[in-house]
Write a protein that holds these residues in place. Structure first.
Motif, PDB file in Angstrom:
ATOM      1  N   ALA A  48       0.825  -1.214   0.000  1.00 56.35           N
ATOM      2  CA  ALA A  48       0.000   0.000   0.000  1.00 56.35           C
ATOM      3  C   ALA A  48       0.858   1.263   0.000  1.00 56.35           C
ATOM      4  CB  ALA A  48      -0.943  -0.005   1.201  1.00 56.35           C
ATOM      5  N   LYS A  49       2.060   1.188   0.604  1.00 63.26           N
ATOM      6  CA  LYS A  49       2.956   2.349   0.675  1.00 63.26           C
ATOM      7  C   LYS A  49       4.168   2.187  -0.249  1.00 63.26           C
ATOM      8  CE  LYS A  49       1.837   2.656   5.624  1.00 63.26           C
ATOM      9  NZ  LYS A  49       1.470   1.229   5.782  1.00 63.26           N
ATOM     10  N   ASP A  50       4.226   1.075  -0.965  1.00 61.78           N
ATOM     11  CA  ASP A  50       5.348   0.750  -1.855  1.00 61.78           C
ATOM     12  C   ASP A  50       6.680   0.800  -1.111  1.00 61.78           C
ATOM     13  OD1 ASP A  50       6.406  -0.134  -4.261  1.00 61.78           O
ATOM     14  OD2 ASP A  50       6.843   1.894  -4.959  1.00 61.78           O
ATOM     15  N   GLU A  51       6.705   0.202   0.078  1.00 61.84           N
ATOM     16  CA  GLU A  51       7.938   0.082   0.850  1.00 61.84           C
ATOM     17  C   GLU A  51       8.338  -1.389   0.899  1.00 61.84           C
ATOM     18  OE1 GLU A  51       7.697   4.001   3.762  1.00 61.84           O
ATOM     19  OE2 GLU A  51       7.321   2.018   4.643  1.00 61.84           O
ATOM     20  N   LEU A  52       9.468  -1.699   0.299  1.00 62.08           N
ATOM     21  CA  LEU A  52       9.977  -3.064   0.260  1.00 62.08           C
ATOM     22  C   LEU A  52      11.165  -3.185   1.208  1.00 62.08           C
ATOM     23  CD1 LEU A  52       9.824  -5.862  -1.419  1.00 62.08           C
ATOM     24  CD2 LEU A  52      11.898  -4.970  -2.487  1.00 62.08           C
ATOM     25  N   TYR A  53      10.981  -3.955   2.270  1.00 68.86           N
ATOM     26  CA  TYR A  53      12.044  -4.195   3.248  1.00 68.86           C
ATOM     27  C   TYR A  53      12.673  -5.550   2.937  1.00 68.86           C
ATOM     28  CZ  TYR A  53       9.462  -0.652   5.915  1.00 68.86           C
ATOM     29  OH  TYR A  53       8.815   0.488   6.307  1.00 68.86           O
ATOM     30  N   TRP A  54      13.988  -5.612   2.985  1.00 74.13           N
ATOM     31  CA  TRP A  54      14.646  -6.889   2.711  1.00 74.13           C
ATOM     32  C   TRP A  54      15.979  -6.988   3.435  1.00 74.13           C
ATOM     33  CZ3 TRP A  54      19.309  -6.621  -0.082  1.00 74.13           C
ATOM     34  CH2 TRP A  54      19.551  -5.406  -0.741  1.00 74.13           C
ATOM     35  N   ALA A  55      16.374  -8.209   3.702  1.00 75.58           N
ATOM     36  CA  ALA A  55      17.635  -8.448   4.401  1.00 75.58           C
ATOM     37  C   ALA A  55      18.162  -9.832   4.048  1.00 75.58           C
ATOM     38  CB  ALA A  55      17.448  -8.345   5.916  1.00 75.58           C
ATOM     39  N   ALA A 113      20.269  -4.651   6.307  1.00 73.26           N
ATOM     40  CA  ALA A 113      18.826  -4.540   6.090  1.00 73.26           C
ATOM     41  C   ALA A 113      18.550  -3.274   5.287  1.00 73.26           C
ATOM     42  CB  ALA A 113      18.094  -4.484   7.434  1.00 73.26           C
ATOM     43  N   TRP A 114      17.548  -3.352   4.416  1.00 71.42           N
ATOM     44  CA  TRP A 114      17.283  -2.275   3.477  1.00 71.42           C
ATOM     45  C   TRP A 114      15.786  -2.027   3.334  1.00 71.42           C
ATOM     46  CZ3 TRP A 114      21.664  -0.225   0.890  1.00 71.42           C
ATOM     47  CH2 TRP A 114      22.868  -0.940   1.129  1.00 71.42           C
ATOM     48  N   MET A 115      15.434  -0.783   3.015  1.00 71.96           N
ATOM     49  CA  MET A 115      14.068  -0.460   2.603  1.00 71.96           C
ATOM     50  C   MET A 115      14.183   0.223   1.250  1.00 71.96           C
ATOM     51  SD  MET A 115      11.447   1.960   2.297  1.00 71.96           S
ATOM     52  CE  MET A 115      11.655   3.303   3.475  1.00 71.96           C
ATOM     53  N   ASN A 116      13.634  -0.432   0.200  1.00 75.71           N
ATOM     54  CA  ASN A 116      13.884  -0.007  -1.176  1.00 75.71           C
ATOM     55  C   ASN A 116      15.403   0.066  -1.381  1.00 75.71           C
ATOM     56  OD1 ASN A 116      11.122  -0.076  -1.559  1.00 75.71           O
ATOM     57  ND2 ASN A 116      10.837   2.118  -1.186  1.00 75.71           N
ATOM     58  N   ASP A 117      15.980   1.229  -1.648  1.00 73.64           N
ATOM     59  CA  ASP A 117      17.446   1.279  -1.828  1.00 73.64           C
ATOM     60  C   ASP A 117      18.146   1.982  -0.670  1.00 73.64           C
ATOM     61  OD1 ASP A 117      16.501   3.792  -2.302  1.00 73.64           O
ATOM     62  OD2 ASP A 117      17.487   4.085  -4.231  1.00 73.64           O
ATOM     63  N   GLN A 118      17.466   2.066   0.467  1.00 74.43           N
ATOM     64  CA  GLN A 118      18.002   2.795   1.624  1.00 74.43           C
ATOM     65  C   GLN A 118      18.441   1.809   2.711  1.00 74.43           C
ATOM     66  OE1 GLN A 118      15.105   5.523   3.238  1.00 74.43           O
ATOM     67  NE2 GLN A 118      16.160   5.694   5.193  1.00 74.43           N
ATOM     68  N   ARG A 119      19.677   1.934   3.174  1.00 69.54           N
ATOM     69  CA  ARG A 119      20.192   1.072   4.248  1.00 69.54           C
ATOM     70  C   ARG A 119      19.484   1.408   5.555  1.00 69.54           C
ATOM     71  NH1 ARG A 119      25.283  -1.828   4.885  1.00 69.54           N
ATOM     72  NH2 ARG A 119      24.955  -3.109   6.732  1.00 69.54           N
ATOM     73  N   LEU A 120      19.099   0.408   6.306  1.00 71.53           N
ATOM     74  CA  LEU A 120      18.372   0.616   7.554  1.00 71.53           C
ATOM     75  C   LEU A 120      19.280   0.454   8.759  1.00 71.53           C
ATOM     76  CD1 LEU A 120      15.053  -1.376   6.889  1.00 71.53           C
ATOM     77  CD2 LEU A 120      15.501   1.059   6.523  1.00 71.53           C
ATOM     78  N   ARG A 121      19.019   1.280   9.768  1.00 71.17           N
ATOM     79  CA  ARG A 121      19.666   1.150  11.064  1.00 71.17           C
ATOM     80  C   ARG A 121      18.624   1.363  12.146  1.00 71.17           C
ATOM     81  NH1 ARG A 121      23.931  -1.426  12.194  1.00 71.17           N
ATOM     82  NH2 ARG A 121      24.142  -0.206  14.074  1.00 71.17           N
TER      83      ARG A 121
END
Length: 262
Positions: free
Chosen positions: A122-129, A135-143
């Motif tokens: 619904a928000k077009d946010e793809l989280y992957w690890a 860990a990433w959300m779309n092309d952004q590194r997560l912390r």
């Protein structure tokens, strides 16, 4: 996005199922007048999304095992690998037209989660690890967040409903935690609660009575974003018991102390 072949397969499956669910989500409002009609429709949407994921993953990896919310578990010819899938985490939100739900896919290898995808379509946010790759959300590194003081922190949980047996314990948790923090949120999707901890939006999360498919992908996201993960009762297996506690490394200890009532 540089990921393994398995991760890219998971992302493709999650996006395909997400597109199907978004289409169905637009129809839900038209069905609100009949709660039974809406409920049946959402059940069909849930099952259809799982079939999409199952067909994509098993066509490419026919020897892997399978655990999904809407279907019977399958023991694969390769006993070391299995998919753990929740095609629609946040079903009640979906049913009520609330745009906070997700597709969750994890890959387990020799008892350890090695890849995870959570797609908030619904928000077009793809989280992957992937294990060891962050860990990433779309092309952004997560912390995870860097907050050090409990009184500045926001936590997430699920408040049990419908007479579930874990309600008294959760109410006691809230009574101890609320005076010590900046707030608690209950948004109705365990997968997204974990993704939000990985993204630093929440500082911590805990919940009981979960299934492995609710949390498998999210646990890896939190770990790969630098967070700490533990069972609510020390020594228990999180996926088996479905009781989990996660937070950034700065506040995990005081948070765990409150929730575990030590």
């Amino acid at each position: 996005m540089q990921g393994s072949a398995n991760l890219n397969l998971m992302i493709k499956a999650a996006r395909k199922a997400g597109r199907s669910l978004v289409k169905d989500f637009r129809e839900v409002e038209n069905l609100q007048v009949s709660s039974k009609g809406a409920g049946d429709f959402v059940s069909r949407a849930d099952i259809a999304a799982e079939k999409i994921i199952h067909d994509e993953l098993m066509a490419a990896r026919p020897t892997y095992g399978w655990v999904g919310e809407e279907s019977a578990p399958v023991e694969g010819k390769d006993p070391t690998r299995r998919w753990i899938v929740d095609p629609l985490d946040g079903t009640t939100n979906f049913l009520h037209g609330l745009p906070h739900w997700a597709v969750s896919i994890a890959l387990e290898h020799k008892g350890e989660i090695v890849a995870g995808v959570i797609f908030d379509a619904a928000k077009d946010e793809l989280y992957w690890a992937e294990k060891g790759a962050g860990a990433w959300m779309n092309d952004q590194r997560l912390r995870v967040s860097g907050r050090r003081s409990m009184i500045e922190c926001i936590f997430a949980t699920g408040v049990p409903f419908g007479g579930r047996g874990t309600l008294p314990a959760t109410l006691q948790d809230l009574a101890r935690l609320m005076p010590a923090c900046a707030g608690v949120r209950r948004w109705g999707s365990a997968a997204l609660d974990l993704a939000y901890v990985a993204a630093g939006r929440y500082d911590g999360y805990w919940e009981r009575g979960l299934n492995s498919w609710d949390i498998a992908a999210g646990l890896l996201l939190v770990r790969e974003a630098g967070g700490l993960v533990g069972p609510i009762r020390e020594g228990q297996d999180i996926l088996e018991k479905g009781a989990v506690l996660v937070a950034n490394d700065q506040i995990f200890a005081p948070f765990a102390k409150i929730i575990r009532d030590e």
